[in-house]
Design an enzyme around this catalytic site. Structure first.
Site, PDB file in Angstrom:
ATOM      1  N   SER A  75     111.986  38.955 119.610  1.00 47.63           N
ATOM      2  CA  SER A  75     112.845  39.231 120.752  1.00 47.63           C
ATOM      3  C   SER A  75     112.566  38.197 121.842  1.00 47.63           C
ATOM      4  O   SER A  75     111.443  37.769 122.024  1.00 47.63           O
ATOM      5  CB  SER A  75     112.584  40.635 121.262  1.00 47.63           C
ATOM      6  OG  SER A  75     113.598  41.021 122.142  1.00 47.63           O
TER       7      SER A  75
ATOM      8  N   SER B  15     109.085  34.336 124.033  1.00 47.95           N
ATOM      9  CA  SER B  15     109.402  35.157 122.860  1.00 47.95           C
ATOM     10  C   SER B  15     108.130  35.771 122.300  1.00 47.95           C
ATOM     11  O   SER B  15     107.028  35.286 122.531  1.00 47.95           O
ATOM     12  CB  SER B  15     110.113  34.331 121.784  1.00 47.95           C
ATOM     13  OG  SER B  15     109.243  33.355 121.241  1.00 47.95           O
ATOM     14  N   CYS B  16     108.329  36.879 121.564  1.00 46.04           N
ATOM     15  CA  CYS B  16     107.216  37.545 120.872  1.00 46.04           C
ATOM     16  C   CYS B  16     107.817  38.242 119.663  1.00 46.04           C
ATOM     17  O   CYS B  16     108.904  37.888 119.217  1.00 46.04           O
ATOM     18  CB  CYS B  16     106.493  38.515 121.809  1.00 46.04           C
ATOM     19  SG  CYS B  16     107.519  39.888 122.391  1.00 46.04           S
ATOM     20  N   LEU B  17     107.174  39.250 119.151  1.00 43.22           N
ATOM     21  CA  LEU B  17     107.676  39.916 117.954  1.00 43.22           C
ATOM     22  C   LEU B  17     108.742  40.960 118.291  1.00 43.22           C
ATOM     23  O   LEU B  17     109.833  40.934 117.763  1.00 43.22           O
ATOM     24  CB  LEU B  17     106.510  40.561 117.194  1.00 43.22           C
ATOM     25  CG  LEU B  17     106.861  41.186 115.854  1.00 43.22           C
ATOM     26  CD1 LEU B  17     107.349  40.122 114.879  1.00 43.22           C
ATOM     27  CD2 LEU B  17     105.664  41.921 115.281  1.00 43.22           C
TER      28      LEU B  17
ATOM     29  N   GLY C 298     109.494  42.077 121.781  1.00 42.35           N
ATOM     30  CA  GLY C 298     110.078  42.017 123.115  1.00 42.35           C
ATOM     31  C   GLY C 298     109.194  42.539 124.226  1.00 42.35           C
ATOM     32  O   GLY C 298     109.424  42.245 125.395  1.00 42.35           O
TER      33      GLY C 298
END
Length: 100
Positions: free
Chosen positions: A1, A80-82, A84
């Protein structure tokens, strides 16, 4: 996300379009996640736990540490990350440090 200031979340296609411009894409996942799951091309990895310190570094130190020009407070940055959660925290940290 993905998170950006004007648009709290972006689609991957929107990110791809943004990356054609001069935007810094910071992936705030942990290094082991990058190693295990890979990364989006042209992103830099600054784990969330390092972000506040990184955004306050001397630009020369930032460049040495992350091999990337340090963003100015007005430069476009996408986090960004996994899922959100961490990218929203990253955005809040950046805003609190004066990034627009």
């Amino acid at each position: 996300s993905l998170c950006a200031g004007g648009a709290p979340s972006l689609s991957y296609q929107e990110l791809k379009d943004l990356k054609k411009t001069d935007v810094l894409h910071v992936d705030v996942r942990e290094r082991w996640e990058i190693d295990r799951f890979g990364k989006i091309p042209a992103s830099i990895n600054i784990p969330l736990g390092e972000l506040v310190e990184a955004l306050q570094m001397d630009p020369k130190e930032f460049k040495e540490q992350y091999n990337q020009k340090m963003p100015s407070k007005s430069d476009p940055v996408v986090f960004s990350c996994l899922a959100g959660t961490r990218s929203k925290q990253a955005l809040a940290f950046a805003v609190s440090l004066g990034f627009s």
